[in-house]
Design an enzyme around this catalytic site. Structure first.
Site, PDB file in Angstrom:
ATOM      1  N   ALA A 146       0.832  -1.214   0.000  1.00 38.34           N
ATOM      2  CA  ALA A 146       0.000   0.000   0.000  1.00 38.34           C
ATOM      3  C   ALA A 146       0.865   1.262   0.000  1.00 38.34           C
ATOM      4  O   ALA A 146       0.540   2.242  -0.679  1.00 38.34           O
ATOM      5  CB  ALA A 146      -0.947   0.005   1.192  1.00 38.34           C
ATOM      6  N   CYS A 147       1.960   1.242   0.739  1.00 32.16           N
ATOM      7  CA  CYS A 147       2.826   2.427   0.798  1.00 32.16           C
ATOM      8  C   CYS A 147       3.518   2.670  -0.538  1.00 32.16           C
ATOM      9  O   CYS A 147       3.706   3.816  -0.954  1.00 32.16           O
ATOM     10  CB  CYS A 147       3.848   2.280   1.918  1.00 32.16           C
TER      11      CYS A 147
END
Length: 177
Positions: free
Chosen positions: A67-68
């Site tokens: 996600a990052c």
């Protein structure tokens, strides 16, 4: 004797009021907390250095995670549009600079990543909080973004965000939509 000592300690714990964690309470229109952190340009960055420009300050949990990485790449892909709207993007996590350098290089990030390993700035912005994963509670960064105006005031905030579509929401706020 040991049993009495244990009972005494338990009684003391019951008598002490449980303190709730205190998170920063930021308010729109008020000055954003200033800070100074080491950055991937080899120097240090102060938020106040960006007065006169809008700042998109985003906090994320960890470099190289799914996600990052998606979030960083979304900001990367929109960076020219953000610049056209007079904004600079800064990313903050508790990762060390060495990891930030690898992340920046691997994904060709055109903006600075700042290292906050002692989570002082994360606490200033109220994003260092209890989190849960698989029934385990731990302290970590709650994914959040702050828009800071040219005078250094907090213009908008997004807390506990989902990555998908977030960069577009920030872009709309920058454009005044």
């Amino acid at each position: 004797m040991a049993k009495q000592k244990q009972q005494s300690l338990q009684q003391q714990e019951r008598q002490q009021p449980q303190q709730e964690p205190k998170y920063a309470q930021l308010h729109l229109g008020q000055p954003a907390p200033d800070f100074e952190l080491p950055a991937t340009n080899g120097g240090t960055v102060k938020l106040s250095d960006y007065r006169g420009r809008k700042v998109v300050l985003y906090f994320y949990p960890k470099d190289m995670t799914q996600a990052c990485t998606q979030q960083a790449c979304d900001f990367r892909d929109a960076s020219s549009e953000y610049e056209g709207l007079g904004a600079v993007v800064l990313g903050i996590s508790t990762d060390e600079l060495k990891r930030h350098y690898k992340f920046t290089e691997k994904y060709e990030l055109p903006f600075l990543l700042l290292s906050d390993p002692e989570h002082r700035v994360c606490e200033l912005y109220g994003v260092w909080q209890d989190k849960q994963l698989y029934g385990r509670t731990y302290m970590g960064i709650v994914r959040s973004t702050f828009l800071i105006d040219e005078q250094g005031r907090l213009a908008q905030e997004w807390r506990n965000i989902r990555v998908k579509g977030h960069v577009d929401n920030v872009k709309q706020a920058l454009a005044g939509e």
